[in-house]
Design an enzyme around this catalytic site. Structure first.
Site, PDB file in Angstrom:
ATOM      1  N   GLU A 118       5.356 -14.075  -1.322  1.00 13.79           N
ATOM      2  CA  GLU A 118       4.487 -14.670  -2.349  1.00 13.79           C
ATOM      3  C   GLU A 118       5.225 -14.752  -3.682  1.00 13.79           C
ATOM      4  OE1 GLU A 118       0.340 -13.852  -4.801  1.00 13.79           O
ATOM      5  OE2 GLU A 118       0.738 -12.709  -2.972  1.00 13.79           O
ATOM      6  N   ASP A 323       2.655   1.725   7.710  1.00  7.84           N
ATOM      7  CA  ASP A 323       1.777   0.944   8.581  1.00  7.84           C
ATOM      8  C   ASP A 323       1.016  -0.057   7.712  1.00  7.84           C
ATOM      9  OD1 ASP A 323      -0.146  -0.087  10.269  1.00  7.84           O
ATOM     10  OD2 ASP A 323      -0.614   1.832  11.219  1.00  7.84           O
TER      11      ASP A 323
END
Length: 421
Positions: A118, A323
């Site tokens: 992004e 994670d």
């Protein structure tokens, strides 16, 4: 009864190709012919299995893009982190900082690696980090920690459920012994009981050392779970290892007042002249923006109030081998801004669900370890500091994005950085 309005733009785009019910039925019905693209059955990471997978995939894409020489030379490092391995995906990594953290565990100027596709994201966090550092740094406090797993048991009646709970509350020492026999680092911290009719939910809460600990607590609770099934004076009609009360990988309101992972709060006080210099706005404008956006968040049903914790945490988690799915719960929290009696901007963030580790999981993979090394936070004794850095990073991002909206620079920044060509 409400009618399906096929004239609405939403339904028109979804259903415009529906020429006949026969065509729709044909498209949606089950297909039982053998799959055209069939991979080898084994999930293992060996040269033989890798070759078999790429025998199927080479007609679809360029093998060298996913299985480049670096990846091939380090392929065995991924054996405990992936199944059906075919290669790696390169995500651009930028660096933000220095970010000064005055924390209970992290106390330094940190350069923070962020992995993202992004545009404008790293620039925004870099600006916020430099502002915080210019203001003397963020004060950051790790408040509490704990990772839970929540087995559920069903009984015939409420009376049986109550009898089961009466036994459970006498078994803490036995449960702790069973749980801690599976791990050298995890410790059973607490057990809470929730009764819903003839169902009983047990919330086992652990501290997990420097690992994020999700696998650790699952294995530990599994041992206790089977101890319960073998020793309970009341036999459950149904029993499952998790009853979805832990909030694992889901945004939930419960942990706003408790913890999942590490609960951290960070604050900074910024003189008005620095707000003007770095953000081109005023403390008063930023506070007003926060007030109006809090109402907007309430109207939308938001859990907590923040601008974009998920941007910081996702980029940090991917870069540092965490994670990434835990962003679902980690991005819950509260941002608050005030003007103090001297006209300075006070800003704080509180995140109750930061799920990070500095050992285990993906933290030892080559490029992820390199990012943790940039932070100086790889290995034992560093997880609490990483959580404090994560909270400080979120604070930097909140300041930067709120400042951009108040100065009407938000769209301009994305246009300038995302559309350079």
């Amino acid at each position: 009864m409400p009618k399906l309005n096929l004239d609405s733009a939403r339904n028109r785009s979804a259903l415009s190709d529906m020429e006949s019910s026969q065509k729709l039925q044909s498209a949606l019905e089950p297909k039982y012919h053998p799959a055209a693209k069939k991979l080898c059955l084994s999930a293992g990471l060996t040269d033989k299995h890798l070759k078999r997978r790429w025998h199927v995939l080479e007609s679809l894409t360029n093998k060298d893009l996913l299985l480049d020489p670096f990846t091939q030379s380090h392929s065995q490092a991924y054996a405990n982190n992936i199944e059906h391995f075919i290669g790696t995906v390169n995500v651009p990594v930028g660096i933000a900082g220095p970010l000064r953290i005055n924390g209970s565990f992290a106390n330094d100027d940190f350069l923070v690696p962020l992995a993202t596709t992004e545009a404008a994201l790293v620039a925004s966090y870099h600006r916020g980090a430099n502002l915080i550092t210019a203001a003397g740094g963020a004060s950051v406090l790790l408040i509490s920690e704990g990772v839970s797993r929540t087995p559920v048991f069903g009984f015939q009646t409420l009376a049986e459920a109550a009898q089961f709970v009466s036994w459970v509350v006498t078994q803490y020492d036995a449960f702790r012994k069973e749980a801690e026999s599976t791990t050298t680092h995890g410790k059973l911290k607490d057990i809470n009981v929730s009764i819903e009719g003839n169902h009983v939910y047990l919330v086992f809460e652990y501290v997990t050392g420097d690992a994020s600990g999700q696998n650790m607590v699952t294995i530990a609770t599994h041992k206790v779970f089977h101890y319960i099934l073998q020793n309970s004076p009341v036999t459950p009609t149904d029993a499952f290892l998790d009853g979805n009360l832990s909030g694992d990988k889901k945004a939930n309101s419960h942990t706003l007042r408790s913890v999942r992972g590490k609960k951290v709060s960070a604050e900074v006080t910024i003189p008005a002249n620095l707000v003007e210099k770095y953000l081109h706005t005023t403390p008063e404008s930023m506070v007003k923006f926060g007030e109006m956006n809090t109402v907007g968040g309430l109207l939308s049903g938001s859990i907590g109030i923040n601008a974009h914790y998920a941007n910081a945490l996702t980029a940090l988690y991917i870069a540092c081998g965490q994670d990434a799915a835990c962003v679902a719960e980690s991005a819950v929290g509260i941002t608050r801004m005030d003007v103090d009696t001297n006209g300075n901007l006070y800003a704080s963030v509180t995140l109750p669900n930061i799920m990070v580790g500095t050992v285990g999981g993906g933290t030892g993979l080559p490029t992820q370890k390199a990012c943790l090394d940039i932070l100086g936070l790889h290995g034992n004794g560093k997880a609490k500091a990483l959580a404090e850095v994560a909270a400080g990073l979120c604070l930097a991002g909140e300041l930067s994005i709120v400042g951009a909206f108040c100065a009407d620079h938000f769209s301009r920044a994305h246009h300038k950085l995302a559309r350079k060509k």
